[in-house]
Design an enzyme around this catalytic site. Structure first.
Site, PDB file in Angstrom:
ATOM      1  N   SER A 139       0.866  -1.175   0.000  1.00  0.00           N
ATOM      2  CA  SER A 139       0.000   0.000   0.000  1.00  0.00           C
ATOM      3  C   SER A 139       0.907   1.231   0.000  1.00  0.00           C
ATOM      4  CB  SER A 139      -0.878  -0.043   1.259  1.00  0.00           C
ATOM      5  OG  SER A 139      -1.629   1.134   1.389  1.00  0.00           O
ATOM      6  N   LYS A 165      -1.182  -1.168  -4.378  1.00  0.00           N
ATOM      7  CA  LYS A 165      -2.328  -0.295  -4.070  1.00  0.00           C
ATOM      8  C   LYS A 165      -1.793   1.104  -3.855  1.00  0.00           C
ATOM      9  CE  LYS A 165      -4.760   0.086   0.381  1.00  0.00           C
ATOM     10  NZ  LYS A 165      -5.522  -0.689   1.393  1.00  0.00           N
ATOM     11  N   LYS A 167      -2.858   5.017  -2.545  1.00  0.00           N
ATOM     12  CA  LYS A 167      -3.854   5.811  -1.838  1.00  0.00           C
ATOM     13  C   LYS A 167      -4.209   7.008  -2.711  1.00  0.00           C
ATOM     14  CE  LYS A 167      -4.030   3.705   2.216  1.00  0.00           C
ATOM     15  NZ  LYS A 167      -5.304   3.247   2.808  1.00  0.00           N
ATOM     16  N   ASP A 192      -7.164   3.088  -3.057  1.00  0.00           N
ATOM     17  CA  ASP A 192      -7.902   3.145  -1.783  1.00  0.00           C
ATOM     18  C   ASP A 192      -8.147   4.617  -1.456  1.00  0.00           C
ATOM     19  OD1 ASP A 192      -8.969   2.854   0.744  1.00  0.00           O
ATOM     20  OD2 ASP A 192      -7.240   1.816   1.619  1.00  0.00           O
ATOM     21  N   GLU A 217     -11.126   0.795  -3.454  1.00  0.00           N
ATOM     22  CA  GLU A 217     -11.425   0.497  -2.049  1.00  0.00           C
ATOM     23  C   GLU A 217     -12.048   1.717  -1.368  1.00  0.00           C
ATOM     24  OE1 GLU A 217      -7.964  -1.065  -0.068  1.00  0.00           O
ATOM     25  OE2 GLU A 217      -8.838  -0.883   1.921  1.00  0.00           O
ATOM     26  N   ASP A 242     -13.951  -1.499   2.959  1.00  0.00           N
ATOM     27  CA  ASP A 242     -13.025  -1.661   4.095  1.00  0.00           C
ATOM     28  C   ASP A 242     -13.748  -1.129   5.346  1.00  0.00           C
ATOM     29  OD1 ASP A 242     -11.016  -1.376   6.018  1.00  0.00           O
ATOM     30  OD2 ASP A 242      -9.631  -0.258   4.774  1.00  0.00           O
ATOM     31  N   LYS A 266     -10.056  -6.924   7.633  1.00  0.00           N
ATOM     32  CA  LYS A 266      -9.016  -6.692   8.639  1.00  0.00           C
ATOM     33  C   LYS A 266      -9.527  -7.397   9.872  1.00  0.00           C
ATOM     34  CE  LYS A 266      -7.467  -2.320   6.747  1.00  0.00           C
ATOM     35  NZ  LYS A 266      -7.653  -0.864   6.762  1.00  0.00           N
ATOM     36  N   GLY A 294      -4.313  -4.504   6.060  1.00  0.00           N
ATOM     37  CA  GLY A 294      -3.275  -4.264   7.062  1.00  0.00           C
ATOM     38  C   GLY A 294      -3.481  -2.936   7.744  1.00  0.00           C
TER      39      GLY A 294
HETATM   40  O1  OSB Z   1      -7.307   1.816   4.591  1.00  0.00           O
HETATM   41  O2  OSB Z   1      -6.283  -0.003   4.308  1.00  0.00           O
HETATM   42  C1  OSB Z   1      -6.345   1.096   4.847  1.00  0.00           C
HETATM   43  C2  OSB Z   1      -3.226   1.721   6.935  1.00  0.00           C
HETATM   44  C3  OSB Z   1      -3.768   2.331   8.047  1.00  0.00           C
HETATM   45  C4  OSB Z   1      -5.128   2.565   8.083  1.00  0.00           C
HETATM   46  C5  OSB Z   1      -5.935   2.180   7.015  1.00  0.00           C
HETATM   47  C6  OSB Z   1      -5.378   1.560   5.902  1.00  0.00           C
HETATM   48  C7  OSB Z   1      -4.001   1.370   5.854  1.00  0.00           C
HETATM   49  C8  OSB Z   1      -3.295   0.802   4.700  1.00  0.00           C
HETATM   50  C9  OSB Z   1      -1.939   0.210   4.945  1.00  0.00           C
HETATM   51  O3  OSB Z   1      -3.693   0.868   3.565  1.00  0.00           O
HETATM   52  C10 OSB Z   1      -1.964  -1.251   4.940  1.00  0.00           C
HETATM   53  C11 OSB Z   1      -0.673  -1.858   5.421  1.00  0.00           C
HETATM   54  O4  OSB Z   1       0.290  -1.887   4.664  1.00  0.00           O
HETATM   55  O5  OSB Z   1      -0.622  -2.315   6.574  1.00  0.00           O
HETATM   56 MG    MG Z   2      -8.494   0.737   3.215  1.00  0.00          MG
END
Ligand code: OSB
Ligand code: MG
Length: 374
Positions: A139, A165, A167, A192, A217, A242, A266, A294
Site C-alpha cells: 500500500s 495499491k 492511496k 484506496d 477500495e 473496508d 481486517k 493491514g
Molecule cells: O485503509 O487499508 C487502509 C493503513 C492504516 C489505516 C488504514 C489503511 C491502511 C493501509 C496500509 O492501507 C496497509 C498496510 O500496509 O498495513
Molecule cells: Mg483501506
C-alpha cells in the site's frame, strides 16, 4: 480447540515505532506506529495480541486508549473470573459488549496464540488453515510529487510484489493514475480512497474505469453501505469495502444491496480471527472475493494476518508487505521478507511463529501495566 485452565498473568504495553517514511492517506499523514500489545501467560507460556487501532479516531472510532479501557475494564475481567474455559465461551461473553471490535480482537488473538502454543502447533493449524505460500501486496501513500510515486512503484515492481495499491484523495487521482499507467501498463493496480468521496462525485469516480484497476477500495463514507450500491451499479471497476464492514451483518447488507464485489477483511476491524473466518466463509459462498488488509502492524499483527491468509477464501493478494517497508527495527524476529517470486513464507514454529525480543520491546515501550489475576 482445547480448554485453557487459567490465566496467570496479564500485561498491557503501548509501544511507539518510528516509520521508515511518512505514510499519507486521505485521513492524514503518519510518521510513527503506535500499538497496544497484550501478553497473557498460562503455565509459563505467553500468548500475544496486537490491537490494530491508532492513537487517533481517524480511521475508526476506536483508539489505543479506548481499547486499553475496554480491555482492562470489561474484557480481561471475563477471563479472570472463569477457570477452565474455552475460547468460544469467552467470545460469547464478549458479545454482551457492543462494538469495540479492535479491543475484542486483541484479547482473542492473544488467547489463540496461547492456545496454539499450548497445543504445540502453528496458529494456522489451530484455525483450520493449510500451509501455503502467502501472496504479497503493498500500500503506497499519497505523494505530493507523482515522480516520487513512480519511484516507489518501481521499487515495489522490482521486489515482485503481487499487486500495488495506491492511496488517492479527491482531486489527486486522475493525474497520478494516468502517469502510473503510462509507465506501468500491466501491473496489478488498485486504489484506496479511505472514504474521501461522496455520491456527488459519481462522474469523477466513473473516470477511474479507464485505468484497469483491480478495485476501488472504500470510495464513500465509513458508515455508508447504501450509496456504495448506487455507485457499484454505475462503475465497471469492482468496489471493495473496508471501513464500512465491521460485522457479518454489515457483509449481509452489502451483499444484498450489491454494494461491493470484494471485501477487505481486517481481522481486528471485525472482532478477531474467528469472526474474520466466519466472514470469509460467508463471502466464499456468496461470490464475494476477500483479501486481508493491514494496519501498519508490527511483527505480531503481521504474523496474524499471514496465518489468516491460509484460509481458502483469501484468493486475492492483501496488504501484506515486508517488515522493512515500514520499520527499520521491529520488536520481533524473524522479520517478514519477500522471496524472489514475491511470495511470503509463514513464520515457522508454534503459535504465531515470531518471537518477541525483550530488549527491543522495552526500548520502544511508552506505557506498560500489569494486571493481577488473583
Ligand atoms: O485503509 O487499508 C487502509 C493503513 C492504516 C489505516 C488504514 C489503511 C491502511 C493501509 C496500509 O492501507 C496497509 C498496510 O500496509 O498495513
Ligand atoms: Mg483501506
Amino acid at each position: 480447540m482445547n480448554r485453557i485452565d487459567q490465566i496467570d498473568s496479564m500485561e498491557l504495553f503501548i509501544i511507539k515505532l518510528p516509520l521508515v517514511e511518512a505514510f499519507e492517506t486521505s485521513l492524514g499523514a503518519e510518521t510513527y506506529k503506535e500499538a497496544l500489545l497484550l501478553k497473557l501467560k498460562s503455565e509459563e507460556i505467553a500468548g500475544w495480541g496486537e490491537c490494530v487501532a491508532s492513537p487517533e479516531p481517524f480511521y475508526s472510532s476506536e483508539t489505543n486508549e479506548t481499547a486499553l479501557h475496554i480491555i482492562r475494564t470489561f474484557l480481561l475481567p471475563v477471563i479472570m473470573k472463569i477457570k477452565n474455559f474455552s475460547l468460544d465461551e469467552v467470545l460469547r461473553a464478549f458479545e454482551r459488549i457492543r462494538g469495540h471490535n479492535m479491543a475484542k480482537a486483541t484479547v482473542e488473538n492473544a488467547l489463540l496464540d496461547l492456545q496454539a502454543k499450548m497445543q504445540g502447533i502453528p496458529l494456522y493449524e489451530l484455525i483450520g488453515g493449510e500451509k501455503r505460500d502467502i501472496m504479497s501486496g503493498i500500500s503506497i501513500g499519497i505523494k505530493e510529487d507523482t515522480d516520487e510515486l513512480l519511484e516507489s512503484i518501481g521499487q515495489a515492481v522490482r521486489k515482485k510484489y503481487h499487486r500495488i495499491k495506491i492511496k488517492i484523495k479527491k482531486g489527486k487521482e486522475l493525474e497520478p493514475l494516468a502517469r502510473v499507467r503510462e509507465n506501468y501498463p500491466d501491473i496489478k493496480l488498485m486504489v484506496d480512497a479511505n472514504a474521501d468521496y461522496s455520491i456527488d462525485d459519481l462522474e469523477l469516480l466513473k473516470q477511474l474505469d479507464d485505468y484497469d484497476l483491480m478495485m476501488i477500495e472504500q470510495p464513500l463514507a465509513y458508515d455508508d453501505i447504501y450509496f456504495h450500491s448506487i455507485i457499484q451499479k454505475e462503475l465497471q471497476t469492482p468496489i471493495c469495502l473496508d471501513e464500512s464492514i465491521e460485522s457479518l451483518n454489515d457483509v449481509k447488507t452489502a451483499i444484498n444491496l450489491g454494494s461491493c464485489q470484494i471485501i477487505n477483511i481486517k481481522q481486528g476491524r471485525v472482532g478477531g480471527i474467528l469472526s474474520a473466518i466466519t466472514i470469509q466463509n460467508f463471502c466464499s459462498s456468496n461470490g464475494i472475493k476477500v483479501w486481508s488488509g493491514g494496519m501498519l502492524e508490527t511483527g505480531i499483527g503481521r504474523a496474524f494476518n499471514i496465518h489468516l491468509q491460509t484460509l481458502p477464501g483469501f484468493t486475492l493478494p492483501g496488504d501484506t508487505s515486508e517488515t522493512s517497508r515500514y520499520f527499520q527495527e521491529d520488536i520481533v524476529e524473524p522479520n517478514i521478507t519477500l522471496r524472489g517470486d514475491g511470495f511470503i513464507d509463514i513464520p515457522e514454529g508454534e503459535g504465531m511463529g515470531v518471537q518477541i525480543i525483550p530488549e527491543r520491546l522495552e526500548h520502544f515501550t511508552t506505557f506498560s501495566e500489569r494486571i493481577e489475576t488473583k
